[in-house]
Enzyme design. Structure first.
Site, mmCIF file in Angstrom:
data_model
loop_
_atom_site.group_PDB
_atom_site.id
_atom_site.type_symbol
_atom_site.label_atom_id
_atom_site.label_comp_id
_atom_site.label_asym_id
_atom_site.label_seq_id
_atom_site.Cartn_x
_atom_site.Cartn_y
_atom_site.Cartn_z
ATOM 1 C CG PHE A 89 -0.434 -13.920 -3.469
ATOM 2 C CD1 PHE A 89 0.272 -12.738 -3.601
ATOM 3 C CD2 PHE A 89 -0.189 -14.699 -2.348
ATOM 4 C CE1 PHE A 89 1.212 -12.339 -2.650
ATOM 5 C CE2 PHE A 89 0.741 -14.315 -1.392
ATOM 6 C CZ PHE A 89 1.445 -13.133 -1.545
ATOM 7 C CB THR A 110 -6.771 -0.635 -3.610
ATOM 8 O OG1 THR A 110 -5.650 -0.590 -2.728
ATOM 9 C CG2 THR A 110 -7.208 0.784 -3.941
ATOM 10 C CB ALA A 164 -3.388 -16.865 -1.496
ATOM 11 C CG PHE A 211 -0.800 2.263 -11.081
ATOM 12 C CD1 PHE A 211 -0.086 2.456 -9.909
ATOM 13 C CD2 PHE A 211 -1.564 1.112 -11.208
ATOM 14 C CE1 PHE A 211 -0.129 1.514 -8.882
ATOM 15 C CE2 PHE A 211 -1.611 0.172 -10.197
ATOM 16 C CZ PHE A 211 -0.897 0.381 -9.024
ATOM 17 C CE LYS A 218 0.575 -9.187 -0.263
ATOM 18 N NZ LYS A 218 -0.442 -8.374 0.441
ATOM 19 N NE ARG A 252 -6.540 -12.467 2.132
ATOM 20 C CZ ARG A 252 -5.357 -12.523 1.516
ATOM 21 N NH1 ARG A 252 -4.507 -13.475 1.826
ATOM 22 N NH2 ARG A 252 -5.028 -11.630 0.605
ATOM 23 C CD1 TRP A 293 -4.104 3.913 -4.005
ATOM 24 C CD2 TRP A 293 -4.064 6.057 -4.655
ATOM 25 N NE1 TRP A 293 -3.120 4.559 -3.274
ATOM 26 C CE2 TRP A 293 -3.083 5.880 -3.652
ATOM 27 C CE3 TRP A 293 -4.233 7.326 -5.201
ATOM 28 C CZ2 TRP A 293 -2.275 6.908 -3.193
ATOM 29 C CZ3 TRP A 293 -3.424 8.372 -4.746
ATOM 30 C CH2 TRP A 293 -2.460 8.153 -3.757
ATOM 31 C CE LYS A 350 -6.238 -10.579 -4.114
ATOM 32 N NZ LYS A 350 -4.838 -10.218 -4.025
#
Length: 555
Positions: A299, A71, A271, A379, A103, A92, A407, A69
């Site tokens: 999230f 990215t 979150a 991906f 994470k 954030r 990405w 998210k």
């Protein structure tokens, strides 16, 4: 394939003044933290009334590895700038817990990153330390007050306030303080939360200015008397001292993306256990400086986006002009019943089955009256056939789905998404935003509305403790506060194993905690914890630094 840190370290980073000048900021507006970071004196922007378009990026329920998210948010902002739209990113701050745990950080990935990524993911400008110090100073003031005679008649058994540390440390969840005799204090049970779960973090992120920050701090409820009367920070008289500790932390931090997009990174509540959005001050600053502000909520949309829309928007006084929901083929497969080890294999049927998760998030976000666009974060194992399944299913729901390759390709890989976002903003006459519930609705009904309307629950169950707390909250006149659900991020339910779009489940509320400074009631569901633990093999095991100070292994 290069790692994220290698891409970041090889990128050209510009002096922060040059980035500031892109949005008409001068040296007078900045407080430098080295060459590439600065804090913005946001009070200098108070005269600017016009606000840009607000783009909220959220996601489907994530897999344990996250779905990119941040990215996508970074790549979207870069793409909008490529299209000639003056765009600012508002994100954030990372917490040391996930950085050292499993994470990861919060600076994006590949060629869609914010810089300097090592600094941001580690100590940055010291905001997390200031919040930790402020929180623990209050703990010290509480214990000292009890030790010095307890004039306020504080019941040590009913103290709500916990200490915090910005690392996952399960050993500190429950502790005893004050051991060692009369000179060491009064013994009582205590515990630690992770810093990002502290009410101080929430207060910092929801405050509109320094005065509002102090007013919110003084309203924090730290516990109760023996007669069960609430005790606030203002009763201790330390709101001024706490505000002093946050005088620099309240200022938003300016950095840049790999492509030079101005980025404000400020505040970092989780979150799943807090409200999951960056600061109101940073978002408002970005809206005043740019034509577009791209921001994100933590999230899945059932957590961060719901809290953004029901808690943050009324304070920000600006609803999103469009909501972007990030989805990945692998997450849809997992929600469709595929084992994690088999996610790389093509499985159109599983994608179709897992779409029920994305479908519910689309429906939920549309219910707020805001246009929705879907980003398929690609991906290398995704097939064209799988992507076409998602595009067709989204079309049936009346939303555009845009494959993104940010990405791999940075802003160029987000052009289609940026064009869809721009179109949604231009075709709208302004979002007809509506909250999920109104303040005057009872606490129990607010919780039930979130659980049934957004999560798909058939009912809500309250523990005996929670039922007693409902009575106390109403008795104290706090029933008009909004709700901040603390729930697993992996499922719409409070059971992380219930994937897809579960129905006919009962959401269990085990505890209700008043956060008057933040201005909401936290509802702890299931077995969610406010102090996570480290995994068996923490990410910290891969980190190192050489004799020249070059860091490796940071993602």
């Amino acid at each position: 394939m290069k790692k994220d840190i290698e891409i970041a370290q090889s990128a050209e980073i510009k002096p922060i003044l040059k980035i500031a000048q892109k949005v008409d900021l001068t040296e007078e507006n900045l407080e430098y933290y080295g060459k590439y970071k600065a804090k913005i004196e946001s009070t200098t922007l108070e005269k600017k009334k016009k606000l840009g378009k607000l783009v909220l990026v959220t996601a489907i329920n994530p897999t344990p590895s996250g779905e990119g998210k941040s990215t996508v948010s970074i790549g979207l902002a870069d793409a909008l700038n490529r299209l000639g739209k003056k765009t600012i990113l508002a994100l954030r701050e990372p917490s040391m817990g996930p950085v050292m745990g499993m994470k990861g950080g919060a600076t994006g990935g590949g060629f869609s990153q914010v810089l300097p990524m090592e600094d941001i993911n580690l100590h940055f400008t010291g905001d997390m330390h200031a919040i930790t110090a402020c929180n623990n100073a209050l703990s010290a003031f509480i214990d000292n007050h009890i030790h010095q005679g307890n004039e306020l008649n504080i019941d040590p058994r009913r103290i709500l306030w916990k200490r915090v540390v910005d690392i996952n440390d399960r050993a500190l969840r429950q502790i005893v303080v004050g051991l060692g005799g009369p000179l060491k204090g009064v013994p009582r049970e205590d515990g630690f939360d992770i810093t990002v779960a502290s009410e101080i973090m929430a207060v910092l992120c929801l405050a509109t200015d320094l005065e509002d920050l102090k007013n919110r701090l003084k309203e924090i409820v730290i516990g109760y008397t023996y007669e069960k009367a609430p005790i606030r920070v203002q009763d201790l008289g330390v709101q001024g001292a706490l505000t002093v500790l946050l005088k620099d932390a309240i200022k938003p931090n300016l950095v840049q993306t790999i492509e030079g997009t101005p980025t404000l990174i400020h505040g970092g509540p989780f979150a799943n256990i807090a409200h999951g959005c960056n600061s109101v001050i940073a978002t408002k600053t970005a809206l005043k400086l740019g034509d577009y502000c791209v921001t994100e909520a933590g999230f899945g949309a059932d957590l961060g986006a719901e809290k953004f829309l029901d808690i943050k928007v009324p304070i920000l006084k600006k609803a999103p002009d469009v909501i972007v929901i990030v989805a990945t083929i692998r997450a849809l497969k997992m929600n469709g019943g595929v084992n994690k080890k088999d996610l790389k294999q093509e499985n159109k049927k599983a994608v179709q089955n897992g779409f029920v998760n994305l479908k519910r998030h689309i429906k939920n976000m549309k219910s707020y009256g805001v246009p929705v666009v879907v980003s398929i974060n690609q991906f290398e194992t995704d097939t064209r056939q799988e992507i076409e399944v998602v595009e067709a299913l989204c079309q049936k729901e009346g939303v555009t789905a845009c494959p993104t390759t940010v990405w791999e390709n940075g802003g160029q890989g987000g052009i289609a998404l940026a064009q869809a976002v721009e179109k949604a903003c231009s075709e709208s006459n302004g979002p007809s935003y509506q909250r999920l519930y109104q303040n005057e609705t009872s606490i129990e009904e607010k919780i039930r509305t979130i659980a049934t309307n957004l999560y798909g629950a058939k009912d809500v169950s309250f523990s005996n403790k929670a039922r007693k707390q409902l009575v106390e909250l109403k008795k104290n006149g706090w029933q008009e506060l909004p709700i901040c659900m603390a729930k697993t991020q992996y499922s719409f339910s409070d059971d992380p194993t219930l994937l897809g779009a579960p129905v006919d489940f009962t959401l269990t509320i085990r505890e209700l905690i008043p956060k008057l400074g933040a201005g909401f009631i936290v509802c702890l569901t299931g077995d969610v914890m406010t102090m996570p633990g480290l995994p068996k093999k923490p990410a910290a095991l891969n980190m190192d630094i050489d004799s020249e100070g070059k860091i490796s292994g940071l993602f």
